[in-house]
Design a protein around this motif. Structure first.
Motif, short mmCIF file in Angstrom:
data_model
loop_
_atom_site.label_atom_id
_atom_site.label_comp_id
_atom_site.label_asym_id
_atom_site.label_seq_id
_atom_site.Cartn_x
_atom_site.Cartn_y
_atom_site.Cartn_z
N ALA A 27 0.83 -1.21 0.00
CA ALA A 27 0.00 0.00 0.00
C ALA A 27 0.86 1.26 0.00
CB ALA A 27 -0.93 -0.01 1.21
N LEU A 28 1.95 1.24 0.75
CA LEU A 28 2.86 2.40 0.78
C LEU A 28 3.49 2.65 -0.58
CD1 LEU A 28 4.57 1.82 4.23
CD2 LEU A 28 3.17 3.80 3.60
N MET A 29 3.92 1.58 -1.26
CA MET A 29 4.51 1.75 -2.58
C MET A 29 3.50 2.33 -3.56
SD MET A 29 7.72 0.98 -2.69
CE MET A 29 7.94 0.82 -4.47
N GLU A 30 2.30 1.76 -3.59
CA GLU A 30 1.29 2.20 -4.56
C GLU A 30 0.88 3.65 -4.31
OE1 GLU A 30 -2.20 3.44 -6.15
OE2 GLU A 30 -2.46 2.60 -4.14
N LEU A 31 0.60 3.98 -3.05
CA LEU A 31 0.14 5.32 -2.73
C LEU A 31 1.24 6.37 -2.90
CD1 LEU A 31 -1.98 4.42 0.41
CD2 LEU A 31 -2.87 5.39 -1.73
N SER A 32 2.47 6.01 -2.58
CA SER A 32 3.58 6.97 -2.73
C SER A 32 3.78 7.34 -4.20
CB SER A 32 4.88 6.38 -2.17
OG SER A 32 4.79 6.19 -0.78
N GLY A 33 3.55 6.37 -5.08
CA GLY A 33 3.70 6.65 -6.50
C GLY A 33 2.50 7.29 -7.14
N SER A 34 1.30 6.89 -6.70
CA SER A 34 0.08 7.37 -7.37
C SER A 34 -0.47 8.66 -6.80
CB SER A 34 -1.01 6.28 -7.30
OG SER A 34 -1.44 6.08 -5.95
N ARG A 35 -0.03 9.04 -5.59
CA ARG A 35 -0.55 10.26 -4.95
C ARG A 35 0.59 11.22 -4.60
NH1 ARG A 35 -5.65 10.50 -2.99
NH2 ARG A 35 -5.11 12.71 -3.07
N PRO A 36 1.26 11.77 -5.59
CA PRO A 36 2.35 12.72 -5.31
C PRO A 36 1.85 13.99 -4.61
CG PRO A 36 1.80 12.74 -7.64
CD PRO A 36 1.06 11.59 -7.04
N ASP A 37 0.54 14.21 -4.63
CA ASP A 37 -0.03 15.38 -3.98
C ASP A 37 -0.10 15.23 -2.47
OD1 ASP A 37 -1.93 13.32 -4.80
OD2 ASP A 37 -3.47 14.58 -3.82
N LEU A 38 0.00 14.01 -1.95
CA LEU A 38 -0.12 13.77 -0.51
C LEU A 38 1.25 13.72 0.16
CD1 LEU A 38 -2.84 10.97 -0.24
CD2 LEU A 38 -3.13 13.44 0.04
N ILE A 82 0.28 9.61 3.38
CA ILE A 82 0.44 8.33 2.69
C ILE A 82 0.46 7.19 3.70
CG2 ILE A 82 2.06 6.93 1.35
CD1 ILE A 82 0.72 8.97 -0.41
N LEU A 83 1.25 7.35 4.78
CA LEU A 83 1.32 6.31 5.80
C LEU A 83 -0.03 6.10 6.47
CD1 LEU A 83 2.83 4.27 7.54
CD2 LEU A 83 3.56 6.17 9.03
N ALA A 84 -0.73 7.17 6.80
CA ALA A 84 -2.05 7.04 7.42
C ALA A 84 -3.01 6.29 6.51
CB ALA A 84 -2.61 8.42 7.76
N ALA A 85 -3.00 6.62 5.21
CA ALA A 85 -3.90 5.95 4.27
C ALA A 85 -3.53 4.48 4.11
CB ALA A 85 -3.85 6.65 2.92
N ALA A 86 -2.24 4.15 4.10
CA ALA A 86 -1.80 2.76 3.97
C ALA A 86 -2.17 1.95 5.20
CB ALA A 86 -0.29 2.71 3.73
N ILE A 87 -2.05 2.55 6.38
CA ILE A 87 -2.46 1.86 7.61
C ILE A 87 -3.95 1.58 7.58
CG2 ILE A 87 -2.73 2.13 10.11
CD1 ILE A 87 -0.06 3.66 10.10
N SER A 88 -4.74 2.58 7.16
CA SER A 88 -6.19 2.39 7.09
C SER A 88 -6.56 1.29 6.10
CB SER A 88 -6.87 3.70 6.68
OG SER A 88 -6.73 4.68 7.69
N ARG A 89 -5.92 1.30 4.94
CA ARG A 89 -6.21 0.29 3.92
C ARG A 89 -5.87 -1.11 4.45
NH1 ARG A 89 -3.57 0.75 -2.05
NH2 ARG A 89 -4.87 2.63 -2.04
N THR A 90 -4.75 -1.24 5.12
CA THR A 90 -4.33 -2.54 5.65
C THR A 90 -5.26 -2.99 6.77
OG1 THR A 90 -2.03 -2.01 5.10
CG2 THR A 90 -2.40 -3.83 6.62
#
Length: 264
Positions: free
Chosen positions: A62-73, A78-86
């Protein structure tokens, strides 16, 4: 840029709980590194039907995907969103309120032609080598500032300092922990190399005192991540053979992971 990495389990009888990945886009501009050190729970119930490697693979992906796809965050978001997704992936089957629900330390970096962003949570290490040769270690030093005796046993640590105010924090199931991470950014032009280490690889400096962080990065460049880990294993074996006790959390060997990023 080039990325070189290595990861070795602490024991062949146990799965490696570290997780590491790095990526460079096809354009050649920028990239991402993610390094996680899964926290080994004590024997017994941890409220989860999944293993620590399951958790680190989910969180790391999740961290890899979000770090690449959401450069605006920013990386904390990014970490908060990855924790929530997991967490959502196992909320129905597991007790995510359990103090030992699967969790991990984090080192995360993202760069483009302008800036290098970084995030560190708990005892992972991120090294920045500047263009003048100086090396800076980005550390979350909460573990070194704990009250005396707070790590004397798993029970004491869990009750008093694990993911608690005045203690230390790991990435588990609460996205709010992302606000506790050490974050920042530096101009990309000022940095010529990045490295990330789990504490098992950082033992070369932190436990055995074989050199400072600049020496660690020099060894990574000379011998590669696998060479650093091999040297740590040699030092651990020498300690064991001599009967010296310098173990952390009762482990002669820990999972060890290192990653080096530098211009090709």
């Amino acid at each position: 840029m080039r990325i070189e990495l290595a990861t070795v389990p602490g024991s062949p009888e146990r799965p490696n709980e570290d997780w590491v990945s790095g990526t460079l886009p096809a354009s050649g501009q920028g990239g991402v590194l993610v390094l996680l050190d899964g926290v080994t729970p004590p024997r017994g119930d941890d409220g989860c039907v999944h293993s620590v490697p399951w958790f680190t693979a989910r969180l790391g992906g999740a961290l890899m995907e979000l770090s690449g796809s959401r450069p605006d965050l920013p990386l904390a978001e990014i970490l908060a969103a990855a924790i929530s997704r997991t967490a959502e992936a196992h909320r129905v089957t597991c007790d995510l309120s359990h103090v030992r629900t699967p969790q991990a330390t984090v080192a995360l970096a993202r760069w483009n032609e302008r800036a290098i962003e970084y995030l560190v949570l708990s005892d992972a290490v991120l090294l920045l080598e500047y263009s003048d040769g100086a090396v800076r270690a980005v550390l979350d030093d909460r573990l070194t500032r704990l009250p005396p005796g707070s790590l004397a046993s798993n029970e004491i640590a869990d009750a008093t300092v694990r993911n608690k105010e005045g203690g230390f924090f790991t990435a588990a199931a609460d996205p709010a922990v992302a606000s506790r991470a050490v974050t920042g950014s530096v101009p990309a032009a000022d940095v010529r190399a990045l490295a990330a280490l789990t504490d098992g690889a950082a033992r070369w400096t932190e436990m055995f005192g074989e050199g400072d962080w600049a020496d660690t990065l020099g060894l990574l460049r000379k011998a590669g991540p696998q060479g650093l880990i091999d040297r740590v294993r040699e030092l651990e074996e020498a300690d064991a053979a001599a009967g010296r006790v310098r173990l952390r959390r009762g482990k002669t060997h820990d999972d060890a992971t290192a990653l080096l990023v530098e211009p090709a």
